[in-house]
Scaffold this active site. Sequence first.
Site, PDB file in Angstrom:
ATOM      1  N   SER A 111     -24.346  17.630  20.245  1.00  0.00           N
ATOM      2  CA  SER A 111     -23.842  16.902  19.075  1.00  0.00           C
ATOM      3  C   SER A 111     -22.685  16.034  19.530  1.00  0.00           C
ATOM      4  O   SER A 111     -22.096  16.286  20.578  1.00  0.00           O
ATOM      5  CB  SER A 111     -23.366  17.873  17.995  1.00  0.00           C
ATOM      6  N   THR A 155       3.500   2.782   5.980  1.00  0.00           N
ATOM      7  CA  THR A 155       2.073   2.436   6.009  1.00  0.00           C
ATOM      8  C   THR A 155       1.371   3.395   6.955  1.00  0.00           C
ATOM      9  O   THR A 155       1.915   3.717   8.017  1.00  0.00           O
ATOM     10  CB  THR A 155       1.831   0.981   6.469  1.00  0.00           C
ATOM     11  N   GLY A 163       0.822  -1.221   0.000  1.00  0.00           N
ATOM     12  CA  GLY A 163       0.000   0.000   0.000  1.00  0.00           C
ATOM     13  C   GLY A 163       0.841   1.249   0.000  1.00  0.00           C
ATOM     14  O   GLY A 163       1.892   1.279   0.634  1.00  0.00           O
ATOM     15  N   CYS A 188       2.516  -8.234  -6.028  1.00  0.00           N
ATOM     16  CA  CYS A 188       3.056  -9.118  -7.069  1.00  0.00           C
ATOM     17  C   CYS A 188       2.966 -10.586  -6.635  1.00  0.00           C
ATOM     18  O   CYS A 188       3.683 -11.018  -5.726  1.00  0.00           O
ATOM     19  CB  CYS A 188       4.514  -8.729  -7.339  1.00  0.00           C
ATOM     20  N   ASP A 196      -1.132   2.817   8.769  1.00  0.00           N
ATOM     21  CA  ASP A 196      -1.756   2.149   9.922  1.00  0.00           C
ATOM     22  C   ASP A 196      -0.883   2.120  11.183  1.00  0.00           C
ATOM     23  O   ASP A 196      -1.384   1.844  12.265  1.00  0.00           O
ATOM     24  CB  ASP A 196      -2.117   0.692   9.563  1.00  0.00           C
ATOM     25  N   VAL A 205      17.107   8.000   0.143  1.00  0.00           N
ATOM     26  CA  VAL A 205      17.947   6.851  -0.237  1.00  0.00           C
ATOM     27  C   VAL A 205      18.833   7.240  -1.428  1.00  0.00           C
ATOM     28  O   VAL A 205      20.053   7.002  -1.429  1.00  0.00           O
ATOM     29  CB  VAL A 205      17.068   5.616  -0.589  1.00  0.00           C
ATOM     30  N   ASP A 225       1.208  -0.101  12.066  1.00  0.00           N
ATOM     31  CA  ASP A 225       1.056  -1.427  12.679  1.00  0.00           C
ATOM     32  C   ASP A 225       2.312  -2.279  12.556  1.00  0.00           C
ATOM     33  O   ASP A 225       2.230  -3.499  12.513  1.00  0.00           O
ATOM     34  CB  ASP A 225      -0.140  -2.152  12.050  1.00  0.00           C
ATOM     35  N   SER A 246       5.687  -6.732   2.418  1.00  0.00           N
ATOM     36  CA  SER A 246       6.881  -6.407   1.624  1.00  0.00           C
ATOM     37  C   SER A 246       8.156  -6.861   2.338  1.00  0.00           C
ATOM     38  O   SER A 246       9.100  -7.328   1.698  1.00  0.00           O
ATOM     39  CB  SER A 246       6.947  -4.897   1.375  1.00  0.00           C
ATOM     40  N   ASP A 305       4.515  -4.980   6.241  1.00  0.00           N
ATOM     41  CA  ASP A 305       5.085  -6.266   6.666  1.00  0.00           C
ATOM     42  C   ASP A 305       5.074  -7.322   5.559  1.00  0.00           C
ATOM     43  O   ASP A 305       5.952  -8.177   5.528  1.00  0.00           O
ATOM     44  CB  ASP A 305       4.454  -6.781   7.972  1.00  0.00           C
ATOM     45  N   ARG A 327     -17.514  18.217  12.263  1.00  0.00           N
ATOM     46  CA  ARG A 327     -18.006  18.770  13.526  1.00  0.00           C
ATOM     47  C   ARG A 327     -18.841  20.028  13.291  1.00  0.00           C
ATOM     48  O   ARG A 327     -19.827  20.278  13.999  1.00  0.00           O
ATOM     49  CB  ARG A 327     -16.821  19.084  14.452  1.00  0.00           C
ATOM     50  N   LYS A 372     -24.336  18.157  26.017  1.00  0.00           N
ATOM     51  CA  LYS A 372     -23.794  18.092  24.650  1.00  0.00           C
ATOM     52  C   LYS A 372     -24.942  17.840  23.678  1.00  0.00           C
ATOM     53  O   LYS A 372     -25.743  16.930  23.878  1.00  0.00           O
ATOM     54  CB  LYS A 372     -22.773  16.957  24.524  1.00  0.00           C
ATOM     55  N   ARG A 409      -7.962  -2.001  10.252  1.00  0.00           N
ATOM     56  CA  ARG A 409      -8.689  -3.272  10.341  1.00  0.00           C
ATOM     57  C   ARG A 409      -8.276  -4.045  11.574  1.00  0.00           C
ATOM     58  O   ARG A 409      -9.096  -4.650  12.240  1.00  0.00           O
ATOM     59  CB  ARG A 409      -8.416  -4.121   9.096  1.00  0.00           C
TER      60      ARG A 409
HETATM   61  P1  ADP Z   1       2.368  -4.572   2.552  1.00  0.00           P
HETATM   62  O1  ADP Z   1       3.839  -4.522   2.313  1.00  0.00           O
HETATM   63  O2  ADP Z   1       1.747  -3.214   2.496  1.00  0.00           O
HETATM   64  O3  ADP Z   1       2.010  -5.360   3.798  1.00  0.00           O
HETATM   65  P2  ADP Z   1       1.467  -6.839   0.870  1.00  0.00           P
HETATM   66  O4  ADP Z   1       1.130  -7.708   2.036  1.00  0.00           O
HETATM   67  O5  ADP Z   1       0.502  -6.791  -0.243  1.00  0.00           O
HETATM   68  O6  ADP Z   1       1.703  -5.313   1.295  1.00  0.00           O
HETATM   69  O7  ADP Z   1       2.876  -7.315   0.310  1.00  0.00           O
HETATM   70  C1  ADP Z   1       3.472  -6.660  -0.775  1.00  0.00           C
HETATM   71  C2  ADP Z   1       4.161  -7.655  -1.677  1.00  0.00           C
HETATM   72  O8  ADP Z   1       5.213  -8.315  -0.973  1.00  0.00           O
HETATM   73  C3  ADP Z   1       3.285  -8.777  -2.196  1.00  0.00           C
HETATM   74  O9  ADP Z   1       2.487  -8.387  -3.289  1.00  0.00           O
HETATM   75  C4  ADP Z   1       4.324  -9.807  -2.609  1.00  0.00           C
HETATM   76  O10 ADP Z   1       4.884  -9.505  -3.859  1.00  0.00           O
HETATM   77  C5  ADP Z   1       5.394  -9.605  -1.529  1.00  0.00           C
HETATM   78  N1  ADP Z   1       5.199 -10.637  -0.505  1.00  0.00           N
HETATM   79  C6  ADP Z   1       4.371 -10.620   0.557  1.00  0.00           C
HETATM   80  N2  ADP Z   1       4.426 -11.769   1.254  1.00  0.00           N
HETATM   81  C7  ADP Z   1       5.313 -12.560   0.603  1.00  0.00           C
HETATM   82  C8  ADP Z   1       5.821 -13.900   0.791  1.00  0.00           C
HETATM   83  N3  ADP Z   1       5.409 -14.646   1.812  1.00  0.00           N
HETATM   84  N4  ADP Z   1       6.736 -14.347  -0.090  1.00  0.00           N
HETATM   85  C9  ADP Z   1       7.163 -13.594  -1.101  1.00  0.00           C
HETATM   86  N5  ADP Z   1       6.730 -12.355  -1.351  1.00  0.00           N
HETATM   87  C10 ADP Z   1       5.817 -11.834  -0.521  1.00  0.00           C
END
Ligand code: ADP
Length: 328
Positions: free
Chosen positions: A220, A130, A15, A77, A132, A27, A134, A109, A107, A159, A218, A176
């Site tokens: 509202s 991200t 995301g 991907c 979130d 970077v 998280d 990625s 996470d 408001r 209150k 979520r």
């Molecule tokens: P985010 O990084 O925001 O949590 P995703 O969970 O969609 O987003 O993960 C992003 C990308 O990271 C996935 O589309 C995939 O290409 C790669 N990825 C995620 N989990 C795995 C995995 N277990 N093995 C290999 N690639 C992964």
Amino acid sequence: MASKIKKVGVFTSGGDAPGMNAAIRAVVRSCAYYKIDCVGIYRGYQGMVEGDFISLNARSVNNIINKGGTILKTSRCQEFRTSEGRKKAFDHLKAEGIDALVVIGGDGSFTGGMIFSQEFDFPVMGIPGTIDNDIFGTLNTLGFDTALNTVVEVIDKIRDTASSHDRLFFVEVMGRDVGHIALNAGIGAGAEEILIPEEDLGLERLLESLKRSRASGKTSSIVVVAEGDRTGKNVFELKDYVKEHMPMYGVRVSVLGHLQRGGAPSCFDRVLASRMGVSAVEALLEGKTNLMVGIQNNEMILTPFEKAIKGRTKIDTELIRVSDIVTI
Ligand code: ADP
């Protein structure tokens, strides 16, 4: 800094979040500073599997620190989840002469980065991006602060209508699994109640609280609801439930949705992105790998991917207490 690394590949994945461009810039400029090459990889792991690369120098990233989204684009991907896909990615990186990676994402990625790094003994460093917030191992992820500011600005506007019409508004925000946005933006926007996934307030207590607010003068109210709240009702069902039990209120719902993900990054996120970008490149040059940069006590720290992925961030319970006091 003497290092084996001569060319770093940078990409954004999963995301999008405000501050990703500022991190790309940091970077690229850090590579320029340490006199190593930098290559941008388009559309996250998809671009790596396809060999969709662009050479970046210090001037390639002019005027992007202030921009939301990501100039390198992002995607999810499926192919990278397979060993054939990752082998293709590795071959493209080798052909391009890239010998280290900086992944900016969540996470998922980092999971991909960790698997790749172990499979091919390839140095990978992560920057958490991200809204979130998280991810374990950092007090703030890139984009979280910007999202909070966006949400607060929007609730301020809601408001105006709530108070002019004596209405009760349920405002649904992203989150979520975690309530960081709801809790922080809820306090910042002066919400009467905040419903988060980590805590089950219960429908009865929600009603009691709203009735108490009403009785105290209150006219509202704003209730901030995280997507994953635990009442068992979605935000529209919550509206119906409250309307049924408090007919004196005009109840409305506003779902903020994707507007929370976009926009120019806040100053905080720009500074954080700059610090994270520099730290990521410096850590790679020091021979480190399989780590995520983060901030704790205003210092940059490194956390193993494995911990960052598996660890859970905790909600600050002190904030719940503060919210209860200041909404009396
Ligand atoms: P985010 O990084 O925001 O949590 P995703 O969970 O969609 O987003 O993960 C992003 C990308 O990271 C996935 O589309 C995939 O290409 C790669 N990825 C995620 N989990 C795995 C995995 N277990 N093995 C290999 N690639 C992964």
